[in-house]
Structures are given as C-alpha cells and as structure tokens.
Scaffold this motif. Structure first.
Motif, PDB file in Angstrom:
ATOM      1  N   VAL A 469      38.126  34.482  30.519  1.00 41.08           N
ATOM      2  CA  VAL A 469      37.689  35.702  30.115  1.00 41.08           C
ATOM      3  C   VAL A 469      39.365  36.404  29.730  1.00 41.08           C
ATOM      4  N   GLN A 470      40.726  36.108  30.751  1.00 43.73           N
ATOM      5  CA  GLN A 470      41.622  36.780  30.395  1.00 43.73           C
ATOM      6  C   GLN A 470      42.335  36.090  28.905  1.00 43.73           C
ATOM      7  N   ARG A 471      42.070  35.766  28.849  1.00 45.76           N
ATOM      8  CA  ARG A 471      42.560  34.371  27.685  1.00 45.76           C
ATOM      9  C   ARG A 471      41.975  35.433  25.851  1.00 45.76           C
ATOM     10  N   CYS A 472      40.285  35.089  25.862  1.00 43.96           N
ATOM     11  CA  CYS A 472      40.164  35.247  25.570  1.00 43.96           C
ATOM     12  C   CYS A 472      39.539  36.997  24.906  1.00 43.96           C
ATOM     13  N   LEU A 473      39.981  37.382  25.676  1.00 45.28           N
ATOM     14  CA  LEU A 473      40.232  39.385  26.299  1.00 45.28           C
ATOM     15  C   LEU A 473      42.538  39.115  24.880  1.00 45.28           C
ATOM     16  N   GLN A 474      42.930  39.133  25.517  1.00 40.21           N
ATOM     17  CA  GLN A 474      44.132  38.412  24.982  1.00 40.21           C
ATOM     18  C   GLN A 474      44.302  37.969  23.521  1.00 40.21           C
ATOM     19  N   LEU A 475      43.029  37.256  23.150  1.00 40.38           N
ATOM     20  CA  LEU A 475      42.904  37.054  21.503  1.00 40.38           C
ATOM     21  C   LEU A 475      42.283  38.076  20.920  1.00 40.38           C
ATOM     22  N   ASN A 476      41.232  38.565  21.310  1.00 39.93           N
ATOM     23  CA  ASN A 476      40.464  39.143  20.549  1.00 39.93           C
ATOM     24  C   ASN A 476      40.412  40.603  21.207  1.00 39.93           C
ATOM     25  N   PRO A 477      41.593  41.401  20.494  1.00 42.15           N
ATOM     26  CA  PRO A 477      41.346  42.963  21.372  1.00 42.15           C
ATOM     27  C   PRO A 477      40.519  43.527  21.294  1.00 42.15           C
ATOM     28  N   SER A 478      40.044  43.458  20.620  1.00 43.03           N
ATOM     29  CA  SER A 478      38.200  44.207  19.474  1.00 43.03           C
ATOM     30  C   SER A 478      37.803  44.189  20.899  1.00 43.03           C
ATOM     31  N   TYR A 479      37.268  43.674  22.060  1.00 45.42           N
ATOM     32  CA  TYR A 479      36.548  43.593  23.143  1.00 45.42           C
ATOM     33  C   TYR A 479      37.171  43.836  24.446  1.00 45.42           C
ATOM     34  N   LYS A 480      36.277  44.637  24.879  1.00 44.98           N
ATOM     35  CA  LYS A 480      36.503  45.086  26.480  1.00 44.98           C
ATOM     36  C   LYS A 480      35.229  44.245  26.980  1.00 44.98           C
ATOM     37  N   LEU A 481      36.242  44.542  28.689  1.00 46.07           N
ATOM     38  CA  LEU A 481      34.704  43.872  30.056  1.00 46.07           C
ATOM     39  C   LEU A 481      33.677  45.546  29.784  1.00 46.07           C
ATOM     40  N   LEU A 482      32.837  44.583  30.376  1.00 46.72           N
ATOM     41  CA  LEU A 482      32.060  45.664  30.816  1.00 46.72           C
ATOM     42  C   LEU A 482      31.637  45.963  32.605  1.00 46.72           C
ATOM     43  N   SER A 483      31.741  45.640  33.504  1.00 43.31           N
ATOM     44  CA  SER A 483      31.198  46.076  34.650  1.00 43.31           C
ATOM     45  C   SER A 483      30.803  44.689  34.923  1.00 43.31           C
ATOM     46  N   CYS A 484      29.715  43.750  35.639  1.00 43.02           N
ATOM     47  CA  CYS A 484      28.986  43.010  35.452  1.00 43.02           C
ATOM     48  C   CYS A 484      27.664  43.975  37.072  1.00 43.02           C
ATOM     49  N   LYS A 485      29.293  43.790  38.002  1.00 43.25           N
ATOM     50  CA  LYS A 485      28.377  44.677  39.239  1.00 43.25           C
ATOM     51  C   LYS A 485      27.313  45.978  39.393  1.00 43.25           C
ATOM     52  N   LYS A 486      28.141  47.216  38.125  1.00 50.35           N
ATOM     53  CA  LYS A 486      27.462  47.968  37.184  1.00 50.35           C
ATOM     54  C   LYS A 486      26.635  48.360  36.567  1.00 50.35           C
ATOM     55  N   ALA A 487      26.435  47.104  36.191  1.00 57.03           N
ATOM     56  CA  ALA A 487      25.652  46.934  35.478  1.00 57.03           C
ATOM     57  C   ALA A 487      23.844  46.436  36.562  1.00 57.03           C
ATOM     58  N   LEU A 488      23.750  45.899  37.197  1.00 60.35           N
ATOM     59  CA  LEU A 488      23.415  45.584  38.591  1.00 60.35           C
ATOM     60  C   LEU A 488      23.578  46.707  39.440  1.00 60.35           C
ATOM     61  N   ARG A 489      23.520  47.423  39.049  1.00 68.85           N
ATOM     62  CA  ARG A 489      23.618  49.318  39.775  1.00 68.85           C
ATOM     63  C   ARG A 489      23.960  48.882  41.281  1.00 68.85           C
ATOM     64  N   ASN A 490      25.019  48.609  41.001  1.00 69.53           N
ATOM     65  CA  ASN A 490      26.563  48.287  42.450  1.00 69.53           C
ATOM     66  C   ASN A 490      26.376  47.446  43.582  1.00 69.53           C
ATOM     67  N   LYS A 491      24.464  46.918  43.076  1.00 72.65           N
ATOM     68  CA  LYS A 491      23.677  46.104  44.083  1.00 72.65           C
ATOM     69  C   LYS A 491      24.687  44.327  43.707  1.00 72.65           C
ATOM     70  N   TRP A 492      25.441  44.093  44.299  1.00 68.16           N
ATOM     71  CA  TRP A 492      26.350  43.816  44.094  1.00 68.16           C
ATOM     72  C   TRP A 492      27.116  43.224  45.561  1.00 68.16           C
ATOM     73  N   HIS A 493      28.083  42.022  45.927  1.00 73.97           N
ATOM     74  CA  HIS A 493      29.011  41.852  46.842  1.00 73.97           C
ATOM     75  C   HIS A 493      29.917  41.151  45.762  1.00 73.97           C
ATOM     76  N   ASN A 494      29.717  39.824  45.199  1.00 76.82           N
ATOM     77  CA  ASN A 494      30.573  39.305  45.076  1.00 76.82           C
ATOM     78  C   ASN A 494      31.521  39.599  43.936  1.00 76.82           C
ATOM     79  N   VAL A 495      32.754  39.485  43.206  1.00 79.80           N
ATOM     80  CA  VAL A 495      33.672  39.674  42.242  1.00 79.80           C
ATOM     81  C   VAL A 495      34.383  39.405  42.181  1.00 79.80           C
ATOM     82  N   GLY A 496      34.979  38.339  41.177  1.00 73.60           N
ATOM     83  CA  GLY A 496      35.862  37.731  41.488  1.00 73.60           C
ATOM     84  C   GLY A 496      37.459  38.346  41.287  1.00 73.60           C
ATOM     85  N   ASP A 497      38.712  37.524  41.100  1.00 74.48           N
ATOM     86  CA  ASP A 497      39.626  37.466  41.464  1.00 74.48           C
ATOM     87  C   ASP A 497      40.329  38.904  41.671  1.00 74.48           C
TER      88      ASP A 497
END
Ligand SMILES: C[S@@+](CC[C@H](N)C(=O)[O-])C[C@H]1O[C@@H](n2cnc3c(N)ncnc32)[C@H](O)[C@@H]1O
Length: 534
Positions: A469-497
């Motif tokens: 993810v890190q490398r692809c965002l560096q290579l493609n700055p026209s994209y941003k990450l969305l929060s997966c947890k928010k997309a699940l209405r914050n009803k999730w526990h485990n996120v990334g490092d």
C-alpha cells in the motif's frame, strides 16, 4: 395387551428417519443422499439423529438387545427401534407424539433420567397392538465393555494425534481430511493445534445468491433426486434473504438476533455462544448468514450449496465486495479473478446489473472461473483470459471500480498447514511483493475513469500488505486511502500497523483468533478529486 380403539401414528419424522437408516444399513446407501431425497421431513433433524446413532451405535444396539425390545416384539421395526432409542438416549432425550411405540419408551426415558439407568421398554409391534415390556432398571447406557472399547479408541486416537505431528510433512492434515471424511473439522483442527499450527474453529458463513438466471432456480426446498420435470419458470422472488430465512426456520434453525445498536464486541460474543441450532445474520455484510463451526461439513455437502442457492464463503473475503461497494449498473474490473468467489459476490452486490470484467492469467483457473460464474448465472461477468498487466486503457476506459486480489503467500488461510509453522521466506515474499505492487499500481495508473479500488490478500505479512500500500501510494499520488473501519460503521477492531503513518489506521485485518474468520488484509483507495490534497 390391549388394543387401542384409535391408533395414533408414529410421527413422520421418526418414520422417515427409520426408513433412511434401514436403506443405509441394508442397501449400503449414502445417508446424506438418502436424507436429501427425503421429501417430507426436516433434513437437519434427520441428520442429527442419524449422526447420534452412528456415534453411539454399539450402545444403542446393546440397549435394544439387553432389554429384549425386538426379541419380545418380533414385528417391531428394528430401524424404528434404533431411531427411538437413539433419540431418547443420545439426542433430544425425549420423544414426540402420542403413539404407543413412542409413548412407552418416552415414559421409560423419564424414569431413566431419574435413575440414571437405561430402562428401554418395548412397546407395540404396530400402532394398534401395543405390547409393553417393563424391564428392570439394570441396563446402563454405556455397558462396561463399550467403555473399554471407547477407552481403546481414545488411546489409539491419542497416539495417532501425538505421533503424526512429529512426522512433520506437509499435507498430512488434508490427507487426514480426505482419507477420513467422517473426522469433523474440529477433530482435524485439534490435530493441527497439536502441530503448533494456530487454527481456530472459524464460523461458517454463507450468503444467499440472488436469482440470476432468466429461468429462476428451484425454490429453497431440499432437491429431489428423482425429480424429472424442470420447475416452472416464475418471477424470481424479490427478497431472497426472507426466502432463505423461511427455509431455515422450516428446518428448525433458530435465528439469534442482536439489538440494532449492538457493537462488534457484542456480535463476537453472540457468535461465540451460538447454540447448535442457532444462526445469525452478519453485522457487516448484508445477506451473510453465520452458523456454528460444527455445521461446516453439513453445509459443504448441502444440495442448496451445490445448487448455488447458498454460497459458502469465508466472512472475511465477503468484506472485499462490501468495501468496494460498486452500485447496481457499475463497471467493475476484477484483475485476479479465479476461481471467482469474489467475482460472484460482487455480482450479487450489483444485483447482476452492470458489467464485471473478470481477468485470470492461468488457463485452468480461468476455466474454473468461467464454469463457476456461469453455473451461478452471473450474466454480467465477462471472463477474460489474460495477464492483468496487459490490459490497456483503451479497451477498459469504462472501468469505475477495481478489485485487486493477487497471488500471495496465503499465510492467513486457516485451512493450510502453512499458518505458523512455515518459516518466513523473505525471498518469496519479496518476489510476491514485486508482483503485487506491479498489479495494484497498474490498476491505479492505467484506467482513466476509476473511482475506487479494493486491494486484498489472504496474507498476514506486512511485506504483502502495508508495504505494498505504501509503495503504491508513493507511485500514484492521485489516490488516497479510505478508512475501512469507518466504512464498516466503526464496528471493527483490528487495523494495520500504525508504524506506517496514515496507512495502519486506515487498512484492516481480519484475524482468526479474534474475528473467527480467515486471516485477510484489506485496503480501500479512492481517486482524489482535481486539486484535492490531504
Ligand atoms: C488469490 S487468487 C484470487 C482469488 C479470487 N479473487 C477469488 O476470490 O476467488 C489470485 C489469482 O490471480 C491470478 N493472477 C496472478 N497474477 C495475475 C496476473 N498478472 N494477471 C491475471 N491473473 C493473475 C492467479 O492465477 C490466481 O488465480
């Protein structure tokens, strides 16, 4: 022996189960096939009693023998006797109905529970000629020699389970499963735990496939084997989930419901304590049904799963389509599609309206993809046999949503031998990472009209996840990450490092131990608007 003026019939359920048992024993037929061919009975209860009989066959037959049930009542159907005694001693511990053959053992069962002894009493040879033989309470459910047998089996089993791990070769677990299909997943998983492979009993998840075909599939009833006529073409029902629920209720499943404001922790607690006959609807993915782990073998072999009315899919992998969320009518590109499980689920989310290009570079797997999606009636799927890196912007200019699910180490998959005992292979991971970056970056840079991209792996290594993810965002700055947890209405526990700034908190992990799913990583990207910055 008195004759009843009006006989009461033995409940259909018992008669049907006895019929199946008889055919299975006398004609050596497969019990599963017989169960599903049975028209009038609830297949799951048949399955439960027959399973209990096969687990306790020695004890049941011994109880019948020692009480003289069949000897003293020669016209008593031996299969029915076995079923009634099994139900009474090892299944529900009570019998339904008012018929004499049922009533007498039932009364006996009450007495038995008080005395903790088996006291099987014979009843009538037929419904109209009941004969009651009261046997002294001296027969135990587990005769002594049966205990000895059980002990020997346990001993042999323990030796096997403790020895095999030291043989240390891959594939023993799958060999066990293939060679001894009667060993349930729990047993096989116990063995895997002994080999230091961390395997959890994952919940069973499946979703209802909407009626895709022009000619809708048959209704949610057990498939009849000797059915000759094709079902009449009719309008597909609108609410497939409601139809599925109705079917499950008719099979004696109970739905466990949570309050609308239940948290993810509440949900996890609830699924961990599901009773044997309970199921739940999933908290995150619409249409996904969750069952206790012990039913995995049952559903794997179920005709409605074979007929693709229900699609068994690990809940974690259902999150890919849920997060990508292409609307009905959208154009989607699935860049690494075979065997087609996520393609099928995306198609379901889109209600089979729009277009899905499903790309696969391996010919054999491409054929599987074609077969699976065709069988499921996914009319909007266009399988393409190609390397995803060869896809050109001109041909796929209309693509709006992309799923990138590339080859990976599979370190999160729970049905493998390779979960924790396989040493980390840095060279292999580096190679995989290179390919993953190439494909995701191609998705981000080559198609002009893309709005959203979901990236997922069944790996728990950061090299294949956060680092890609890190490398692809560096290579493609026209994209941003969305929060997966928010997309699940914050009803999730485990996120990334969170050592990966702006990445860790937005990506998501499904972990077997806490989420009771396969180990899966997911990231969701969105194309920035003109001039948009962080
Ligand atoms: C993890 S599997 C995909 C599973 C699939 N999405 C599903 O849910 O059933 C990865 C697949 O991508 C295919 N693949 C890998 N690299 C590819 C490429 N460059 N182009 C097309 N397919 C590729 C592999 O052959 C493999 O079938």
């Amino acid at each position: 022996m008195s004759k009843k003026p009006h006989s009461v019939k033995v409940p259909t359920q018992y008669r049907a189960t006895a019929k199946i048992l008889k055919a299975a024993l006398e004609q050596q037929k497969c019990i599963k096939t017989l169960i599903f061919a049975e028209k009038h009975a609830r297949t799951r209860s048949l399955h439960t009693v027959l399973k209990k009989f096969s687990e306790n066959r020695v004890a049941v037959e011994k109880a019948i023998e020692e009480t003289g049930l069949l000897r003293d009542n020669p016209s008593f159907d031996p299969s029915l006797a076995k079923i009634l005694v099994t139900e009474l001693l090892f299944a529900r511990k009570e019998l339904n109905g008012e018929s004499k053959p049922v009533q007498t053992p039932a009364e006996m069962g009450k007495k038995n529970r008080k005395q903790q002894q088996v006291d099987v009493v014979a009843s009538a040879a037929t419904d109209d000629s009941p004969a009651v033989i009261d046997s002294p309470a001296e027969h135990h459910t587990q005769p002594e020699d049966t205990s000895a047998e059980v002990f020997l089996w346990l001993l042999a089993y323990s030796v096997l389970m403790f020895t095999l791990p030291f043989l240390g070769f891959y594939g023993v677990r799958s060999w066990l499963q293939e060679s001894f299909p009667h060993l349930d997943l729990f047993t096989v998983n116990c063995w895997s735990v002994l080999t230091a492979v961390v395997v959890v009993n994952l919940v069973v998840a499946m979703y209802v496939l909407k009626a895709f075909r022009e000619k809708p599939p048959p209704p949610l009833e057990p498939v009849q084997q000797d059915e000759e006529e094709e079902p009449e073409a009719a309008e597909p029902k609108k609410d497939h989930l409601a139809e599925a629920l109705e079917y499950l209720y008719s099979e004696d499943w109970r739905r466990k419901e949570l309050p609308a404001d239940a948290s993810y922790a509440d949900f996890l607690t609830a699924i961990k304590s599901l009773e044997e006959d309970e199921f739940m609807t999933d908290l995150h993915v619409e249409g996904v049904l969750i069952f206790p782990p012990k039913w995995s073998n049952y559903w794997v072999r179920h005709p409605l799963v074979h007929g693709k009315r229900f699609i068994l899919q690990n809940k974690a992998t259902c999150l890919a389509a849920e997060l990508l969320a292409p609307p009905t009518g959208a154009t989607v590109l699935d860049m690494c599609a075979a065997p087609g499980m996520k393609t099928m689920h995306i198609c379901n989310v889109m209600q089979n309206k729009g277009c899905i290009y499903a790309v696969e570079q391996d010919y054999k797997r491409y054929n599987t993809l074609c077969d699976i999606t065709e069988e499921a009636g996914c009319a909007i799927v266009k399988p393409i046999f190609s390397d995803a890196l060869d896809l050109t912007p001109e041909r796929f200019a209309d693509v709006e949503y992309i799923l990138v699910d590339p080859s990976c180490s599979g370190s999160g998959m729970q049905n493998r031998m390779t979960v924790c005992d396989e040493p980390k292979d840095d060279r292999r991971l580096q190679k995989l990472q290179g390919l993953q970056i190439k494909i995701l970056s191609h998705a981000m840079s080559s198609f002009p009209n893309v709005k959203r991209i979901a990236y997922c792996t069944c790996s728990l290594w950061k090299e294949e996840n956060e680092q890609v993810v890190q490398r692809c965002l560096q290579l493609n700055p026209s994209y941003k990450l969305l929060s997966c947890k928010k997309a699940l209405r914050n009803k999730w526990h485990n996120v990334g490092d969170t050592d990966y700034p702006n990445i860790g908190k937005n990506v998501l992990y499904c972990l077997p131990e806490s989420d009771l799913t396969d180990g899966i990583f997911l990231a969701l990207f969105e194309k920035r608007r003109e001039g948009e910055v962080d």
